[in-house]
Every structure is written in structure tokens, then in C-alpha cells.
Write an enzyme that holds these catalytic residues in place. Structure first.
Site, PDB file in Angstrom:
ATOM      1  N   SER A 206       0.848  -1.192   0.000  1.00 35.52           N
ATOM      2  CA  SER A 206       0.000   0.000   0.000  1.00 35.52           C
ATOM      3  C   SER A 206       0.882   1.239   0.000  1.00 35.52           C
ATOM      4  O   SER A 206       2.070   1.156  -0.313  1.00 35.52           O
ATOM      5  CB  SER A 206      -0.933  -0.024   1.210  1.00 35.52           C
ATOM      6  OG  SER A 206      -1.910   0.975   1.099  1.00 35.52           O
ATOM      7  N   ASN A 207       0.326   2.379   0.341  1.00 37.86           N
ATOM      8  CA  ASN A 207       1.100   3.622   0.397  1.00 37.86           C
ATOM      9  C   ASN A 207       0.531   4.494   1.509  1.00 37.86           C
ATOM     10  O   ASN A 207      -0.531   4.211   2.053  1.00 37.86           O
ATOM     11  CB  ASN A 207       1.056   4.325  -0.975  1.00 37.86           C
ATOM     12  CG  ASN A 207      -0.364   4.666  -1.378  1.00 37.86           C
ATOM     13  OD1 ASN A 207      -1.021   5.478  -0.722  1.00 37.86           O
ATOM     14  ND2 ASN A 207      -0.879   4.032  -2.426  1.00 37.86           N
ATOM     15  N   PRO A 208       1.250   5.568   1.878  1.00 30.46           N
ATOM     16  CA  PRO A 208       0.828   6.322   3.072  1.00 30.46           C
ATOM     17  C   PRO A 208      -0.295   7.334   2.858  1.00 30.46           C
ATOM     18  O   PRO A 208      -0.545   8.162   3.731  1.00 30.46           O
ATOM     19  CB  PRO A 208       2.101   7.065   3.493  1.00 30.46           C
ATOM     20  CG  PRO A 208       3.077   6.905   2.405  1.00 30.46           C
ATOM     21  CD  PRO A 208       2.521   6.072   1.322  1.00 30.46           C
ATOM     22  N   SER A 209      -1.023   7.270   1.753  1.00 31.23           N
ATOM     23  CA  SER A 209      -2.101   8.249   1.542  1.00 31.23           C
ATOM     24  C   SER A 209      -3.106   8.200   2.710  1.00 31.23           C
ATOM     25  O   SER A 209      -3.559   7.134   3.103  1.00 31.23           O
ATOM     26  CB  SER A 209      -2.827   7.923   0.231  1.00 31.23           C
ATOM     27  OG  SER A 209      -4.029   8.649   0.175  1.00 31.23           O
ATOM     28  N   ALA A 273      -4.734   7.422  -4.209  1.00 28.70           N
ATOM     29  CA  ALA A 273      -3.380   6.987  -4.566  1.00 28.70           C
ATOM     30  C   ALA A 273      -3.491   5.496  -4.893  1.00 28.70           C
ATOM     31  O   ALA A 273      -3.310   4.638  -4.030  1.00 28.70           O
ATOM     32  CB  ALA A 273      -2.441   7.233  -3.401  1.00 28.70           C
TER      33      ALA A 273
END
Ligand code: CTP
Length: 396
Positions: A206-209, A273
Site C-alpha cells: 500500500s502507500n501512506p495516503s 493513490a
């Protein structure tokens, strides 16, 4: 910002009013407060006066030789009257046009806008009499905020409908009421947050959005009168009121949710994102760790926004670009490749903006080549600037 008269009636939620008054003032509103005798059994005039920064209007103040026209003066002064908490009795009086106390007389004396924050036992709220009074007030153009569902005050009552909305939400609702409805009629689809691409049932990429910028767009558009559907990846943010929220996890789920609603939408703001890749294979069972290094086989996810761009028609399309270098060139490339009207360039590497922060510093690139670098501002303000352009393209 507005001149707000808060009318407090006799419910236990009156103890939350000093906090509400402080929030209203903190948001820049000018505040006065009026309390019924029953309200003053729950909250003291002094706490109300200190929080409001002005004297409390009471029955006693009304019935003084010099106070005779206080109801007229208050009705003229207020741009909006917020009755919080509002008892069943206060709603009934206003619906019937009774005017035997300072609050009901003020409401009858031409208060321009009125909003109610009901608070009562569930049975009283659901009583046909109360419901009929609420309908009557709505027909008169009054707004009704809540009530919410939750623990009720009386001992042994458990949970139910009838709780006053929390002061923070009342402030949001009031601000929404006061916002000009320049997006009335717009059907807007917004995506927000990250996606999760699972490797097995307990591991994902995943990503930090945080989803904040997309949620801010959805909320600002709602306040400006748009009908909003928010397709959200996993976030810690609560569902915004007045917005249909569709929760998804993976890019494929997000794609499906968005494509299903694309025909309905007149504008799409893709703030999500979306993970560019997903594991080629998702294991059904958790894989135990092993000592050796591991190679993941990833496959590209479909580019949702590009697909929308291919069937754009006269819909408005807004994308986001996250860049650490050569931002303008890359963002311009994406604007053209994805057939967008506007792309919002985020600088990820700058301190205090972007991922998770309440603020953002962005550059807006328009399809006609205009480039607009905005100063650092709250994500909500960025949202409004984006929506100003959405409105222009939508109206064109
Ligand atoms: N987007 C999308 N579907 C994807 C990936 C991105 O709809 N699979 C959208 C995002 O919501 C965003 C914009 O496209 O509005 C971002 O474009 P993208 O080309 O992915 O840019 P970056 O994420 O910045 O990635 P890269 O520079 O690696 O291409």
C-alpha cells in the site's frame, strides 16, 4: 462568517453548548446566546456568557422596561439562529407560531435562517406530533441537523435516535448551510485514500495516503450543493455526512466501483493513490516466513483514470500527480495522456504538506496550458480551488 444566535433550550445536551459557542467563535462567527429558563437548569448563564463573549439573553432580560423589544432586536441581528439543543416543545412552538417566550418570539419575529439541533428521548422524537412539526419547519425553510443515534441521557434508556449532534458536527453543518450553493445540481464522483494489494490474507502492499485531500474535496463539494459519491480506499477518516461513501480495498475494487458510477457522474476527481501494481498471485492462506530472500511477482493494475479519459465525453476529469522531481513536465504528460481537464501536482518531498498533513501545497495545471502555483493552504481550501475549476469546466 456570520452573526449566529444560539438558542439553548432545556435538555441535558445544553452542557455541550459552551463548547459549541467556543467552536463557533473559533471559526470566526460572531455569537450571541439566548437561553430558556429550563436550559439554565442544565448550564449556568456565566458559562454561556464567557463562552459566547457576550451577555446571555434570558426571559428576565426580556421582561425589563428597556428589554421590551429584545426579540425583535435579536431576530434582526442574527443571520442565523441555531437552536441547540432543541426540545420537542421548542420545535412544536415554532411550528405552530406560538410566541410566549423569548426564543419562540424571536423565531416568529422574522429570524432569517433557522437551524435546529433536536435532542430528546427517542420516543418523543419519533412521536407523530414531533415529526409533523419537523416537517412543517422544513417546509418553512428551516434546517434540521440530526438528531444522531447513540446512548440516550435518561437512565436505563440504552441507545436510540435523539442525541444532539456533537458540537464539531453542528459547526460543520452550520458552515455548510451558510455556503453558497454554486455546485447545485452537479453529480460528482470523488476517489480518495490508498488501495491495498493483498499478497495473502494478512499482508498487503500500500502507500501512506491518508485520504484527507479527497475527503476535503467531497466535503467542500457537498457544502456547495453538489451530489457526491466518495469511493474510498482504507482510511482512518469517518464517513462524511451527506455524502454516499463506497468503501473499497484494492485497485480492482476501486476500478469497478468507479466504472459503475461513471455514467451517473458529471465530474470525477481522482484523488486516490491507486497502487500501480498488485501481486500476480494472492495466496488463500497465510504464508509462514522463511529464512531465504523472496521475490514478489507483480503485475500492473489498470489505470482507472486513463480508462475514464478514453470515454470522457463532456464530463469533467481531474487527476492528481505525486512527484518528487521534474514535476511540471511529468504532470503535464499525465494531463495529456489521461485526457484530463485539470491535474493537481503534489510535491511529496516537501515538509509539512502532502501525505497525512492537514495542509497541502500544489500546482494546478489546466488543459489549456495554464499553470497555477498555489501557496501552502489547508486541504479544504485546496479543495475549493479545485472545485472552482470543476465548476468552470462543468458550466462551459
Ligand atoms: N490513477 C488511476 N489508476 C491507477 C493509477 C493512478 O486512476 N492505476 C490516477 C490517480 O488517482 C491519480 C493519477 O492517476 O489521479 C496519478 O497518475 P499516475 O500516472 O499513477 O501517477 P503517479 O501515481 O504519480 O505514478 P507514476 O508517476 O509512477 O506514473
Amino acid at each position: 462568517m456570520a452573526r449566529v444566535l444560539v438558542g439553548v433550550t432545556g435538555g441535558v445536551a445544553a452542557i455541550k453548548v459552551p463548547h459549541l459557542l467556543r467552536l463557533l467563535r473559533g471559526a470566526g462567527h460572531e455569537v450571541r446566546v439566548l437561553a430558556t429558563p429550563r436550559a439554565l437548569e442544565f448550564v449556568t448563564p456565566l458559562s454561556l456568557a464567557v463562552a459566547a463573549g457576550s451577555e446571555v439573553a434570558t426571559e428576565e432580560a426580556w421582561f425589563r422596561p428597556e428589554g421590551g423589544a429584545l426579540h425583535i432586536e435579536l431576530a434582526r441581528w442574527a443571520e442565523v439562529v441555531l437552536v441547540a439543543p432543541a426540545t420537542a416543545d421548542a420545535l412544536a412552538k415554532a411550528a405552530l407560531g406560538l410566541a410566549d417566550d423569548l426564543l419562540s418570539a424571536t423565531l416568529l419575529a422574522g429570524a432569517r435562517r433557522v437551524a435546529w439541533a433536536p435532542a430528546m428521548n427517542e420516543a418523543m422524537w419519533l412521536a407523530p406530533q414531533t415529526q409533523a412539526h419537523v416537517e412543517r419547519l422544513k417546509a418553512l425553510g428551516h434546517a434540521v441537523f440530526g438528531p444522531g443515534y447513540g446512548p440516550l441521557a435518561a437512565v436505563g434508556e440504552g441507545e436510540g435516535w435523539g442525541r444532539m449532534l456533537e458540537p464539531e458536527e453542528l459547526l460543520e453543518r452550520l458552515n455548510a448551510l451558510l455556503t453558497p450553493k454554486d455546485l447545485e445540481g452537479l453529480r460528482l464522483l470523488v476517489s480518495a485514500g490508498p488501495t491495498r494489494e493483498y499478497l495473502d490474507p494478512v499482508r498487503f502492499l500500500s502507500n501512506p495516503s491518508s485520504g484527507r485531500q479527497g475527503y476535503a474535496v467531497a466535503e467542500a463539494a457537498r457544502d456547495r450543493g453538489a451530489e457526491v459519491v466518495l469511493v474510498s480506499g482504507p482510511t482512518c477518516l469517518p464517513d462524511p455526512w451527506g455524502v454516499e461513501v463506497v468503501r473499497v480495498e484494492s485497485a480492482l475494487e476501486m476500478r469497478q466501483a468507479i466504472l459503475e458510477r461513471f455514467a451517473w457522474a458529471e465530474a470525477v476527481v481522482m484523488a486516490a493513490a491507486v497502487a500501480d501494481y498488485r501481486p500476480k498471485e494472492v495466496l488463500r492462506d497465510k504464508e509462514p516466513k522463511a529464512a531465504e530472500a523472496k521475490t514478489l511477482h507483480l503485475v500492473p493494475n489498470p489505470d482507472i483514470l486513463k480508462e475514464l479519459g478514453e470515454q470522457k465525453g463532456n464530463k469533467v476529469l481531474v487527476g492528481f500527480a505525486m512527484e518528487t522531481q521534474e514535476g511540471l513536465e511529468r504532470a503535464k504528460g499525465k494531463l495529456q495522456r489521461k485526457n484530463l481537464d485539470l491535474i493537481v501536482l503534489n510535491w511529496v518531498s516537501r515538509e509539512g504538506v502532502g501525505f497525512g498533513s492537514p495542509e497541502n501545497e500544489v500546482v494546478l495545471l489546466l488543459r489549456d496550458g495554464q499553470v497555477l502555483a498555489l501557496p501552502r493552504m489547508a486541504k479544504r481550501q485546496v479543495a475549493d480551488r479545485i472545485l472552482d475549476f470543476v465548476r468552470t469546466f462543468w458550466k462551459a
